[in-house]
Design a protein around this motif. Structure first.
Motif, PDB file in Angstrom:
ATOM      1  N   GLU A  18      -3.141  10.764  -0.418  1.00  0.00           N
ATOM      2  CA  GLU A  18      -4.243   9.500  -0.720  1.00  0.00           C
ATOM      3  C   GLU A  18      -5.262   9.937   0.406  1.00  0.00           C
ATOM      4  O   GLU A  18      -6.440   9.416  -0.020  1.00  0.00           O
ATOM      5  CB  GLU A  18      -3.356   8.285   0.049  1.00  0.00           C
ATOM      6  N   TYR A  38       0.503   8.812  -6.801  1.00  0.00           N
ATOM      7  CA  TYR A  38       0.933  10.273  -6.583  1.00  0.00           C
ATOM      8  C   TYR A  38       1.630  10.766  -7.628  1.00  0.00           C
ATOM      9  O   TYR A  38       1.381  11.904  -8.292  1.00  0.00           O
ATOM     10  CB  TYR A  38       1.278  10.415  -5.403  1.00  0.00           C
ATOM     11  N   ASP A  51       0.743  -1.295  -0.059  1.00  0.00           N
ATOM     12  CA  ASP A  51       0.001  -0.027  -0.008  1.00  0.00           C
ATOM     13  C   ASP A  51       0.825   1.237  -0.003  1.00  0.00           C
ATOM     14  O   ASP A  51       0.489   2.299  -0.633  1.00  0.00           O
ATOM     15  CB  ASP A  51      -0.952   0.135   1.238  1.00  0.00           C
ATOM     16  N   GLY A  80       2.861  10.669  -1.045  1.00  0.00           N
ATOM     17  CA  GLY A  80       1.701  10.148  -1.318  1.00  0.00           C
ATOM     18  C   GLY A  80       0.602   9.940  -0.155  1.00  0.00           C
ATOM     19  O   GLY A  80      -0.423   9.583  -0.356  1.00  0.00           O
ATOM     20  N   HIS A  81       1.194   9.853   1.000  1.00  0.00           N
ATOM     21  CA  HIS A  81       0.553   9.792   2.362  1.00  0.00           C
ATOM     22  C   HIS A  81      -0.797  10.722   2.729  1.00  0.00           C
ATOM     23  O   HIS A  81      -1.770  10.171   2.351  1.00  0.00           O
ATOM     24  CB  HIS A  81       1.530   9.395   3.530  1.00  0.00           C
ATOM     25  N   LYS A 102       2.225   1.594  -3.515  1.00  0.00           N
ATOM     26  CA  LYS A 102       1.034   2.065  -4.495  1.00  0.00           C
ATOM     27  C   LYS A 102       0.732   3.493  -4.394  1.00  0.00           C
ATOM     28  O   LYS A 102       0.278   4.191  -5.419  1.00  0.00           O
ATOM     29  CB  LYS A 102      -0.161   1.141  -4.077  1.00  0.00           C
ATOM     30  N   ARG A 103       0.451   3.948  -3.157  1.00  0.00           N
ATOM     31  CA  ARG A 103      -0.079   5.185  -3.121  1.00  0.00           C
ATOM     32  C   ARG A 103       1.091   6.426  -3.436  1.00  0.00           C
ATOM     33  O   ARG A 103       0.752   7.372  -4.094  1.00  0.00           O
ATOM     34  CB  ARG A 103      -0.359   5.635  -1.589  1.00  0.00           C
ATOM     35  N   ASN A 104       2.278   6.039  -3.595  1.00  0.00           N
ATOM     36  CA  ASN A 104       3.221   6.900  -4.266  1.00  0.00           C
ATOM     37  C   ASN A 104       3.461   6.868  -5.550  1.00  0.00           C
ATOM     38  O   ASN A 104       4.031   7.695  -6.392  1.00  0.00           O
ATOM     39  CB  ASN A 104       4.750   6.463  -3.242  1.00  0.00           C
TER      40      ASN A 104
END
Length: 369
Positions: free
Chosen positions: A327, A301, A293, A323-324, A296-298
């Motif tokens: 998200e 982003y 996860d 990305g934290h 993925k978010r980075n």
């Protein structure tokens, strides 16, 4: 203007000092916005009697918010425009004060600098503080990857000498600026805020916490934080150097060299960057350290924000977890009322139509003889 860069590291001498009323105030700033406000506060001197324009370099600003140099002016102007509408709520002795953080943002052509001015109503909470204040190292705050870690750190720093702080759950949500429909379930709040900040503080700061849940009946109603100070902590190294620009072409890997465990993450990367060695090395390294996860978010982003140097931007994002907060912002979709979900223009219209339907159905029912 303070020179916030010093051999690619922040000088450890910069201090952020705020009145405890401001520490406990309610506001909701993104990570980049919060870093910008802290950079302004760190420039205030103890003997300053009035606010002045606080200068921030655009390149440094871009690093705060995680954007590439190619789009930094456009993105920074969006952020300052949004910041002008951000409200902070402070409980004063004679009532609630609602005010903005900044009153203006002036971009100086050709200088690479933006001048920011605090709202004058914040003077009692930032100037000439003689007592009832909390001070934190700027480089410590800047090392955190979550807006909630920043807030939690200052709230615990305020009570560090007491070793414990009990906060009602609703009051904690209020101070952290968590909206009513955000992390509505305690389990989500515990995972995304309490556990996340606990882990980040334990790795990076001069204090960390353990916590006990205090239940009112069957539900958790308050949190008791046990504040643990670290005796010897080196100040974290914070790299705010500009984003990497790759000049030479990247070597490519063949498709059969990509390990199966990275296939799903690789599928999220734009086609032209999928097999680049620096991309694959970054995905592999950070997936091993932080999990699926996180990576993925980075990736998502970077897909949204990167301009030319995608590989360099992605690896910077993976390192600093840009990305934290992004998200979290993507998930913050307002919960619609019943009448909105069903396509009505107002609650009144919905009630009237529902009433007519009910009466119509009622009239259709066979009446008893």
């Amino acid at each position: 203007m303070h020179n916030l860069k010093k051999k690619n590291n922040l000088p450890s001498s910069l201090i952020v000092t705020q009145s405890n009323h401001l520490v406990e105030a309610r506001y909701n700033l993104s990570l980049g916005e919060q870093r910008l406000i802290l950079a302004m506060i760190s420039q205030i001197q103890p003997n300053d009697e009035d606010f002045k324009p606080y200068q921030i370099s655009i390149a440094e600003f871009a690093d705060f918010i995680g954007v590439s140099k190619n789009s930094m002016y456009q993105e920074c102007q969006k952020i300052t425009k949004k910041l002008l509408s951000r409200v902070v709520e402070i409980n004063e002795s004679n009532g609630l004060l609602q005010t903005g953080w900044v009153s203006s943002a002036k971009y100086i052509d050709g200088s690479g600098i933006v001048n920011l001015a605090f709202d004058p109503l914040l003077k009692p909470y930032l100037l000439q503080l003689k007592g009832n204040f909390t001070s934190c190292k700027f480089d410590m705050l800047l090392s955190f990857k979550s807006q909630y870690t920043m807030r939690m750190y200052t709230l615990l720093k305020q009570y560090e000498c007491l070793k414990e702080r009990k906060i009602e759950l609703q009051q904690l949500r209020y101070m952290l600026g968590i909206r009513k429909n955000q992390y509505a379930l305690y389990s989500n709040l515990k995972k995304n805020v309490l556990e996340f900040t606990k882990n980040e503080l334990s790795k990076k700061s001069d204090l960390y916490f353990e916590f006990d849940e205090i239940k009112y009946g069957r539900k958790v109603g308050a949190i008791c934080f046990r504040i643990i100070s670290k005796k010897y902590v080196e100040a974290p190294t914070v790299d705010i150097s500009s984003n990497v620009t790759l000049i030479t072409p990247e070597p490519f890997l063949s498709e059969n060299q990509i390990k199966p465990v990275l296939t799903e993450l690789t599928s999220l990367v734009p086609e032209q960057h999928k097999t680049k060695k620096t991309v694959q090395a970054g995905l592999k390294s950070y997936e091993k350290k932080h999990g699926f996860d996180y990576v993925k978010r980075n990736i998502l982003y970077s897909n949204s924000k990167a301009d030319k140097s995608y590989a360099g931007f992605l690896n910077k994002s993976l390192k600093d977890d840009w990305g934290h907060d992004w998200e979290l912002e993507q998930k913050e979709v307002p919960v619609k009322e019943v009448w909105e979900r069903q396509g009505f223009t107002s609650e009144k219209e919905y009630n009237e139509i529902m009433y007519r339907k009910q009466m119509k159905n009622y009239n259709k029912k066979p009446r008893p003889d």
